[in-house]
Design a protein around this motif. Sequence first.
Motif, PDB file in Angstrom:
ATOM      1  N   LEU A   1      -2.018   9.234 -10.164  1.00  0.00           N
ATOM      2  CA  LEU A   1      -1.002   8.437  -9.141  1.00  0.00           C
ATOM      3  C   LEU A   1      -1.735   7.864  -7.940  1.00  0.00           C
ATOM      4  O   LEU A   1      -1.136   6.867  -7.686  1.00  0.00           O
ATOM      5  CB  LEU A   1      -0.045   9.742  -8.912  1.00  0.00           C
ATOM      6  CG  LEU A   1       0.712  10.418  -9.686  1.00  0.00           C
ATOM      7  CD1 LEU A   1       1.736  11.427  -9.229  1.00  0.00           C
ATOM      8  CD2 LEU A   1       1.736   9.097 -10.316  1.00  0.00           C
ATOM      9  N   VAL A   2      -2.655   8.170  -7.559  1.00  0.00           N
ATOM     10  CA  VAL A   2      -3.424   7.813  -6.401  1.00  0.00           C
ATOM     11  C   VAL A   2      -3.799   6.024  -6.981  1.00  0.00           C
ATOM     12  O   VAL A   2      -3.753   5.224  -6.089  1.00  0.00           O
ATOM     13  CB  VAL A   2      -4.661   8.389  -5.954  1.00  0.00           C
ATOM     14  CG1 VAL A   2      -5.361   7.614  -5.161  1.00  0.00           C
ATOM     15  CG2 VAL A   2      -4.256   9.703  -5.315  1.00  0.00           C
ATOM     16  N   GLN A   3      -4.071   6.088  -8.213  1.00  0.00           N
ATOM     17  CA  GLN A   3      -4.448   4.654  -8.861  1.00  0.00           C
ATOM     18  C   GLN A   3      -3.305   3.718  -8.902  1.00  0.00           C
ATOM     19  O   GLN A   3      -3.645   2.583  -9.015  1.00  0.00           O
ATOM     20  CB  GLN A   3      -5.317   5.015  -9.939  1.00  0.00           C
ATOM     21  CG  GLN A   3      -6.515   5.800  -9.824  1.00  0.00           C
ATOM     22  CD  GLN A   3      -7.370   5.716  -8.953  1.00  0.00           C
ATOM     23  OE1 GLN A   3      -7.802   4.473  -8.512  1.00  0.00           O
ATOM     24  NE2 GLN A   3      -8.049   6.896  -8.156  1.00  0.00           N
ATOM     25  N   LEU A   4      -2.361   4.332  -8.747  1.00  0.00           N
ATOM     26  CA  LEU A   4      -0.989   3.126  -9.057  1.00  0.00           C
ATOM     27  C   LEU A   4      -1.211   2.036  -8.033  1.00  0.00           C
ATOM     28  O   LEU A   4      -0.763   1.015  -8.079  1.00  0.00           O
ATOM     29  CB  LEU A   4       0.157   3.877  -8.858  1.00  0.00           C
ATOM     30  CG  LEU A   4       0.545   4.751 -10.199  1.00  0.00           C
ATOM     31  CD1 LEU A   4       1.786   5.774  -9.878  1.00  0.00           C
ATOM     32  CD2 LEU A   4       0.739   3.716 -11.320  1.00  0.00           C
ATOM     33  N   ALA A   5      -1.652   2.609  -6.613  1.00  0.00           N
ATOM     34  CA  ALA A   5      -1.498   1.658  -5.345  1.00  0.00           C
ATOM     35  C   ALA A   5      -2.633   0.541  -5.843  1.00  0.00           C
ATOM     36  O   ALA A   5      -2.319  -0.412  -5.109  1.00  0.00           O
ATOM     37  CB  ALA A   5      -2.196   2.578  -4.335  1.00  0.00           C
ATOM     38  N   SER A   6      -3.391   0.457  -6.776  1.00  0.00           N
ATOM     39  CA  SER A   6      -4.481  -0.529  -7.240  1.00  0.00           C
ATOM     40  C   SER A   6      -3.581  -1.653  -7.808  1.00  0.00           C
ATOM     41  O   SER A   6      -3.962  -2.884  -7.841  1.00  0.00           O
ATOM     42  CB  SER A   6      -5.618  -0.109  -8.128  1.00  0.00           C
ATOM     43  OG  SER A   6      -4.940   0.215  -9.381  1.00  0.00           O
ATOM     44  N   GLY A   7      -2.412  -1.668  -8.369  1.00  0.00           N
ATOM     45  CA  GLY A   7      -1.810  -2.259  -9.067  1.00  0.00           C
ATOM     46  C   GLY A   7      -2.340  -2.792 -10.542  1.00  0.00           C
ATOM     47  O   GLY A   7      -1.839  -3.578 -10.979  1.00  0.00           O
ATOM     48  N   SER A   8      -3.283  -2.030 -10.904  1.00  0.00           N
ATOM     49  CA  SER A   8      -3.894  -2.366 -12.328  1.00  0.00           C
ATOM     50  C   SER A   8      -3.491  -1.267 -13.321  1.00  0.00           C
ATOM     51  O   SER A   8      -4.010  -0.063 -13.037  1.00  0.00           O
ATOM     52  CB  SER A   8      -5.435  -2.256 -12.038  1.00  0.00           C
ATOM     53  OG  SER A   8      -6.151  -2.292 -13.295  1.00  0.00           O
ATOM     54  N   TRP A   9      -2.807  -1.743 -14.483  1.00  0.00           N
ATOM     55  CA  TRP A   9      -2.427  -0.528 -15.398  1.00  0.00           C
ATOM     56  C   TRP A   9      -3.592  -0.242 -15.984  1.00  0.00           C
ATOM     57  O   TRP A   9      -3.456   0.913 -16.411  1.00  0.00           O
ATOM     58  CB  TRP A   9      -1.212  -1.165 -16.200  1.00  0.00           C
ATOM     59  CG  TRP A   9       0.077  -1.205 -15.428  1.00  0.00           C
ATOM     60  CD1 TRP A   9       0.525  -2.429 -15.167  1.00  0.00           C
ATOM     61  CD2 TRP A   9       0.721  -0.042 -15.214  1.00  0.00           C
ATOM     62  NE1 TRP A   9       1.566  -1.900 -14.385  1.00  0.00           N
ATOM     63  CE2 TRP A   9       1.831  -0.636 -14.390  1.00  0.00           C
ATOM     64  CE3 TRP A   9       0.577   1.325 -15.335  1.00  0.00           C
ATOM     65  CZ2 TRP A   9       2.865   0.273 -14.043  1.00  0.00           C
ATOM     66  CZ3 TRP A   9       1.428   1.988 -14.893  1.00  0.00           C
ATOM     67  CH2 TRP A   9       2.631   1.475 -14.092  1.00  0.00           C
TER      68      TRP A   9
END
Length: 95
Positions: free
Chosen positions: A42-50
Motif C-alpha cells: 500500500l505504501v508503494q501506491l503513492a509512487s503512481g507506478s503499477w
Amino acid sequence: GLPYALPILVLVIVAEEMLWRGAFFGIEGRRAFVMSVMSYTLVQLASGSWLLVALSFALGAFWAVQRWFFRSLWPSLISHLLWSLFVFVLFPLAH
C-alpha cells in the motif's frame, strides 16, 4: 555511484526490514504475514507506478515468507539488499 549509494541503501533496507518484517512479525499467525505484505504494498501506491506496486506485493510476500520460514530477519534483509543493489545501483532501470 556505489560508494555514495551503498551506505544509504543499506540504511533504508535495514529500516524497511525492521519495520515490515521485524515489527509485524511480533504478531502471531497469518495476520503478521498479511499486515506485512499489504502495508508494504500500500505504501508503494503513492509512487503512481503499477509495476512498482506489483513488484512490492510479490517481493514483499517473498521476503515475508523468508522471514517466517527462517525465523530471522537476516535472509530477507540480505535478499532485499541484493535486489535493491542490483536494480538501483548496478543495473538501474531509470537513467
